[in-house]
Design an enzyme around this catalytic site. Structure first.
Site, PDB file in Angstrom:
ATOM      1  CE1 TYR A 172      -3.622   2.447   0.175  1.00 47.86           C
ATOM      2  CE2 TYR A 172      -3.025   2.904   2.451  1.00 47.86           C
ATOM      3  CZ  TYR A 172      -3.774   3.190   1.326  1.00 47.86           C
ATOM      4  OH  TYR A 172      -4.668   4.215   1.359  1.00 47.86           O
ATOM      5  CE1 TYR A 182      -2.716   0.275   5.718  1.00 46.48           C
ATOM      6  CE2 TYR A 182      -0.351   0.662   5.803  1.00 46.48           C
ATOM      7  CZ  TYR A 182      -1.422  -0.166   5.523  1.00 46.48           C
ATOM      8  OH  TYR A 182      -1.193  -1.433   5.040  1.00 46.48           O
TER       9      TYR A 182
HETATM   10  P1  NAD Z   1      -8.300  -9.451   3.945  1.00 47.42           P
HETATM   11  O1  NAD Z   1      -8.948  -9.316   5.263  1.00 47.42           O
HETATM   12  O2  NAD Z   1      -9.071 -10.122   2.861  1.00 47.42           O
HETATM   13  O3  NAD Z   1      -6.913 -10.213   4.034  1.00 47.42           O
HETATM   14  C1  NAD Z   1      -6.054 -10.194   5.134  1.00 47.42           C
HETATM   15  C2  NAD Z   1      -5.897 -11.639   5.561  1.00 47.42           C
HETATM   16  O4  NAD Z   1      -4.785 -11.782   6.443  1.00 47.42           O
HETATM   17  C3  NAD Z   1      -7.105 -12.168   6.316  1.00 47.42           C
HETATM   18  O5  NAD Z   1      -7.603 -13.312   5.637  1.00 47.42           O
HETATM   19  C4  NAD Z   1      -6.534 -12.561   7.671  1.00 47.42           C
HETATM   20  O6  NAD Z   1      -7.166 -13.701   8.199  1.00 47.42           O
HETATM   21  C5  NAD Z   1      -5.090 -12.839   7.296  1.00 47.42           C
HETATM   22  N1  NAD Z   1      -4.135 -12.850   8.404  1.00 47.42           N
HETATM   23  C6  NAD Z   1      -3.940 -11.907   9.362  1.00 47.42           C
HETATM   24  N2  NAD Z   1      -2.951 -12.288  10.202  1.00 47.42           N
HETATM   25  C7  NAD Z   1      -2.493 -13.491   9.742  1.00 47.42           C
HETATM   26  C8  NAD Z   1      -1.494 -14.397  10.189  1.00 47.42           C
HETATM   27  N3  NAD Z   1      -0.746 -14.148  11.266  1.00 47.42           N
HETATM   28  N4  NAD Z   1      -1.299 -15.542   9.492  1.00 47.42           N
HETATM   29  C9  NAD Z   1      -2.050 -15.819   8.403  1.00 47.42           C
HETATM   30  N5  NAD Z   1      -3.014 -14.996   7.934  1.00 47.42           N
HETATM   31  C10 NAD Z   1      -3.234 -13.848   8.605  1.00 47.42           C
HETATM   32  O7  NAD Z   1      -7.886  -7.970   3.530  1.00 47.42           O
HETATM   33  P2  NAD Z   1      -7.134  -7.366   2.258  1.00 47.42           P
HETATM   34  O8  NAD Z   1      -7.321  -5.898   2.400  1.00 47.42           O
HETATM   35  O9  NAD Z   1      -7.554  -8.017   0.997  1.00 47.42           O
HETATM   36  O10 NAD Z   1      -5.609  -7.676   2.548  1.00 47.42           O
HETATM   37  C11 NAD Z   1      -4.775  -8.441   1.702  1.00 47.42           C
HETATM   38  C12 NAD Z   1      -3.490  -7.690   1.425  1.00 47.42           C
HETATM   39  O11 NAD Z   1      -3.782  -6.548   0.628  1.00 47.42           O
HETATM   40  C13 NAD Z   1      -2.780  -7.168   2.682  1.00 47.42           C
HETATM   41  O12 NAD Z   1      -1.390  -7.297   2.529  1.00 47.42           O
HETATM   42  C14 NAD Z   1      -3.170  -5.694   2.675  1.00 47.42           C
HETATM   43  O13 NAD Z   1      -2.255  -4.886   3.386  1.00 47.42           O
HETATM   44  C15 NAD Z   1      -3.115  -5.427   1.188  1.00 47.42           C
HETATM   45  N6  NAD Z   1      -3.758  -4.174   0.748  1.00 47.42           N
HETATM   46  C16 NAD Z   1      -5.063  -3.929   1.022  1.00 47.42           C
HETATM   47  C17 NAD Z   1      -5.648  -2.729   0.616  1.00 47.42           C
HETATM   48  C18 NAD Z   1      -7.109  -2.433   0.898  1.00 47.42           C
HETATM   49  O14 NAD Z   1      -7.539  -1.289   0.742  1.00 47.42           O
HETATM   50  N7  NAD Z   1      -7.900  -3.408   1.293  1.00 47.42           N
HETATM   51  C19 NAD Z   1      -4.889  -1.787  -0.110  1.00 47.42           C
HETATM   52  C20 NAD Z   1      -3.552  -2.076  -0.394  1.00 47.42           C
HETATM   53  C21 NAD Z   1      -2.995  -3.278   0.045  1.00 47.42           C
END
Ligand code: NAD
Length: 286
Positions: A172, A182
């Site tokens: 991000y 954040y």
């Molecule tokens: P999401 O909730 O779908 O995914 C996050 C996942 O991480 C969840 O399934 C959670 O159970 C898992 N998790 C947390 N701690 C864990 C651990 N110790 N071991 C294994 N799994 C664990 O949310 P998302 O937003 O799709 O996130 C996915 C990626 O995308 C992340 O790296 C997030 O930072 C990144 N991201 C998200 C956004 C946004 O706006 N949603 C923007 C940029 C980047």
């Protein structure tokens, strides 16, 4: 021959991990997922009961198959790392082999090798706190779950990643620009993840001809993002200010991951690829 992907960080059908799984499945890949232990039961029972069937539909009308769901906690490399209270915790005791090393061993036992590794997980217990109010413990927890978890995953899966394979994480823009809200060291964790993407691209490229890239994704209303608390504001901000004034769909990030994992991207490694409607390129909001 079809490719096989392991996607860490899928626990519902709202996040980037699910969308990446779908795009890879649509391109013909076999899908394995790693699901955070505390979320495993709900995810598996929802899958079984058909709760995700609508979101499993692929462009050709068929349903995405997840060949196997592995319990995973990416903050533990092996059993030596696991503290007693976690071992005794009901949800953790209810399944086994969920440390990174054990999951890689299980995948090797079950399937021999994979071609695509995806890290789509992050966690920052103090994400709602400004950096100035973040504790050492919270900061290190964010780095452990969101950055080192990727180093560890790649390290343990590298021996079973077929040469020519591809590894992808999600980052991000708060890593490089100020995004108030954040917090908790999550901005630092993403900066580490992006820097590690370059170093790991070198090491995994030389060692096993594996490409390593990260997607800097725009805002998506995932479960994790809702927990941060400012996601609706970020989506509105992007729609108002980005060159492309549309809401970003998870599928657009999924399709980019499928491209990066494909031979079409065979010379791309060590990069941060923005999939954000171009918002990163703006200097001021207009
Ligand atoms: P999401 O909730 O779908 O995914 C996050 C996942 O991480 C969840 O399934 C959670 O159970 C898992 N998790 C947390 N701690 C864990 C651990 N110790 N071991 C294994 N799994 C664990 O949310 P998302 O937003 O799709 O996130 C996915 C990626 O995308 C992340 O790296 C997030 O930072 C990144 N991201 C998200 C956004 C946004 O706006 N949603 C923007 C940029 C980047």
């Amino acid at each position: 021959k079809g490719k096989r992907a392991f996607i860490a960080g899928v626990a519902d059908d709202n996040g980037y991990g699910w969308a990446i799984a779908k795009s890879l499945a649509a391109a013909g890949a076999e899908i394995l997922v790693g699901t955070w232990v505390p979320a495993l039961n709900i995810f598996e029972s929802s899958l079984r009961r058909g709760k995700f069937d609508e979101s499993r539909v692929l462009p050709d009308g068929s349903l995405m198959e997840i060949t196997k769901v592995y319990p995973l906690d990416a903050v533990f490399d092996n059993l030596d790392d696991v503290p007693e209270d976690i071992k005794a915790n009901k949800r953790y005791a209810g399944s086994s082999k969920w440390t990174v090393q054990e999951v890689a061993e299980s995948v090797k036992e079950d399937f021999g090798s994979i071609d695509i590794l995806v890290h789509s997980l992050a966690n920052g217990p103090e994400v709602t706190k400004p950096l100035l109010e973040t504790s050492r413990k919270g900061y290190l927890a964010a780095i452990s779950a969101s950055s080192y978890s990727y180093v560890s995953l790649l390290k343990h899966f590298l021996p079973i990643l077929n040469p020519g394979g591809s590894s992808i994480s999600l980052t991000y823009i708060a890593s490089e620009r100020i995004i108030p809200g954040y917090g908790g060291g999550m901005s630092s964790a993403k900066a580490a993840l992006e820097s590690d993407t370059r170093v790991l691209a070198f090491e995994a490229g030389r060692k096993r001809k594996i490409r390593v890239n990260t997607i800097s994704a725009g805002p998506l209303r995932s479960r994790a993002a809702k927990a941060i608390g400012f996601i609706d504001m970020m989506i509105d901000y992007s729609s108002a200010n980005a060159p492309l004034q549309k809401e970003l769909s998870a599928e657009e990030v999924g399709n980019t991951a499928a491209f990066l994992a494909s031979p079409l991207a065979s010379a791309i490694t060590g990069t941060v690829l923005y999939v954000d409607n171009g918002l990163n390129a703006m200097g001021v909001g207009v």
